[in-house]
Design a protein around this motif. Structure first.
Motif, mmCIF file in Angstrom:
data_model
loop_
_atom_site.group_PDB
_atom_site.id
_atom_site.type_symbol
_atom_site.label_atom_id
_atom_site.label_comp_id
_atom_site.label_asym_id
_atom_site.label_seq_id
_atom_site.Cartn_x
_atom_site.Cartn_y
_atom_site.Cartn_z
ATOM 1 N N ILE A 45 43.404 28.305 26.937
ATOM 2 C CA ILE A 45 43.889 29.351 28.023
ATOM 3 C C ILE A 45 44.977 30.240 27.688
ATOM 4 C CG2 ILE A 45 42.900 28.045 29.941
ATOM 5 C CD1 ILE A 45 45.726 27.024 30.886
ATOM 6 N N LEU A 46 45.598 30.108 26.556
ATOM 7 C CA LEU A 46 46.860 30.581 25.917
ATOM 8 C C LEU A 46 46.584 31.311 24.800
ATOM 9 C CD1 LEU A 46 49.398 27.826 26.831
ATOM 10 C CD2 LEU A 46 48.877 29.586 28.442
ATOM 11 N N VAL A 50 43.475 35.778 24.566
ATOM 12 C CA VAL A 50 42.839 35.609 25.964
ATOM 13 C C VAL A 50 44.070 36.084 27.229
ATOM 14 C CG1 VAL A 50 41.531 33.550 25.305
ATOM 15 C CG2 VAL A 50 43.829 32.957 25.954
ATOM 16 N N ILE A 51 44.864 37.094 26.857
ATOM 17 C CA ILE A 51 45.847 37.396 27.779
ATOM 18 C C ILE A 51 45.065 37.981 29.004
ATOM 19 C CG2 ILE A 51 46.146 39.817 26.773
ATOM 20 C CD1 ILE A 51 48.987 37.444 28.275
ATOM 21 N N GLY A 52 43.876 38.816 28.973
ATOM 22 C CA GLY A 52 43.065 39.201 29.776
ATOM 23 C C GLY A 52 42.418 38.444 30.840
ATOM 24 N N ILE A 53 42.443 37.110 30.605
ATOM 25 C CA ILE A 53 41.754 36.242 31.479
ATOM 26 C C ILE A 53 42.720 35.888 32.622
ATOM 27 C CG2 ILE A 53 40.382 35.183 29.944
ATOM 28 C CD1 ILE A 53 42.054 32.659 29.896
ATOM 29 N N TRP A 54 43.916 36.107 32.722
ATOM 30 C CA TRP A 54 44.854 35.881 33.657
ATOM 31 C C TRP A 54 44.817 36.888 34.909
ATOM 32 C CZ3 TRP A 54 47.082 31.367 34.126
ATOM 33 C CH2 TRP A 54 46.967 30.416 32.943
ATOM 34 N N ASP A 59 49.578 32.473 39.110
ATOM 35 C CA ASP A 59 50.307 31.124 38.707
ATOM 36 C C ASP A 59 49.996 30.675 37.357
ATOM 37 O OD1 ASP A 59 50.863 27.926 39.043
ATOM 38 O OD2 ASP A 59 52.504 29.229 39.945
ATOM 39 N N LYS A 60 50.751 30.110 36.869
ATOM 40 C CA LYS A 60 50.681 29.512 35.579
ATOM 41 C C LYS A 60 49.404 28.382 35.514
ATOM 42 C CE LYS A 60 54.792 29.934 32.775
ATOM 43 N NZ LYS A 60 55.868 29.385 31.993
ATOM 44 N N ALA A 61 49.213 27.832 36.564
ATOM 45 C CA ALA A 61 48.059 26.732 36.711
ATOM 46 C C ALA A 61 46.867 27.137 37.291
ATOM 47 C CB ALA A 61 48.698 25.751 37.586
ATOM 48 N N ASP A 62 46.842 28.432 37.669
ATOM 49 C CA ASP A 62 45.438 28.948 38.012
ATOM 50 C C ASP A 62 44.304 28.890 37.273
ATOM 51 O OD1 ASP A 62 46.936 29.471 40.531
ATOM 52 O OD2 ASP A 62 47.039 31.573 40.402
ATOM 53 N N ASP A 79 38.644 28.225 37.404
ATOM 54 C CA ASP A 79 40.041 28.638 37.919
ATOM 55 C C ASP A 79 40.542 27.827 39.405
ATOM 56 O OD1 ASP A 79 39.097 30.015 40.064
ATOM 57 O OD2 ASP A 79 39.407 31.954 39.200
ATOM 58 N N ASP A 80 41.596 27.684 39.767
ATOM 59 C CA ASP A 80 41.682 27.059 40.745
ATOM 60 C C ASP A 80 41.050 27.387 42.245
ATOM 61 O OD1 ASP A 80 43.512 25.154 39.623
ATOM 62 O OD2 ASP A 80 45.316 25.983 40.640
#
Length: 103
Positions: A45-46, A50-54, A59-62, A79-80
């Protein structure tokens, strides 16, 4: 994992991406070397890829999980919020909306 020569990447509990060389496990820290690696699979996830998936204000854990398709053209995330999303891969533009998948 990557194609030869072999590398693997991990996402740490501190949300840091680490790339290591196989079989010695030596950490690779040179961004120029990391940028040239062609990955055979992707479940991180990092990373710049993959910056665009956020989502905006995430939040970092989402975002909990990610997996690139066998063809290497798309990445699916979970995701959460219980959403499964589909993005183009690599997804280097910030805050891409993606497609929501209903399961």
């Amino acid at each position: 994992t990557s194609f030869f020569p072999c590398y693997f990447q991990v996402s740490t509990g501190a949300y840091k991406r680490q790339v290591h060389e196989v079989p010695l496990g030596k950490q690779i820290t040179d961004p120029a070397v990391i940028e040239k690696i062609t990955w055979a699979t992707w479940t991180s996830i990092l990373g710049d890829e993959v910056i665009g998936i956020w989502p905006r204000n995430a939040d970092k854990a989402d975002v909990n999980c990610a997996c690139v398709t066998h063809a290497g053209l798309n990445i699916v995330t979970g995701d959460d919020f219980g959403l499964v999303k589909l993005f183009d891969f690599p997804c280097t533009e910030k805050f891409v909306s993606g497609y929501f998948l209903l399961i």
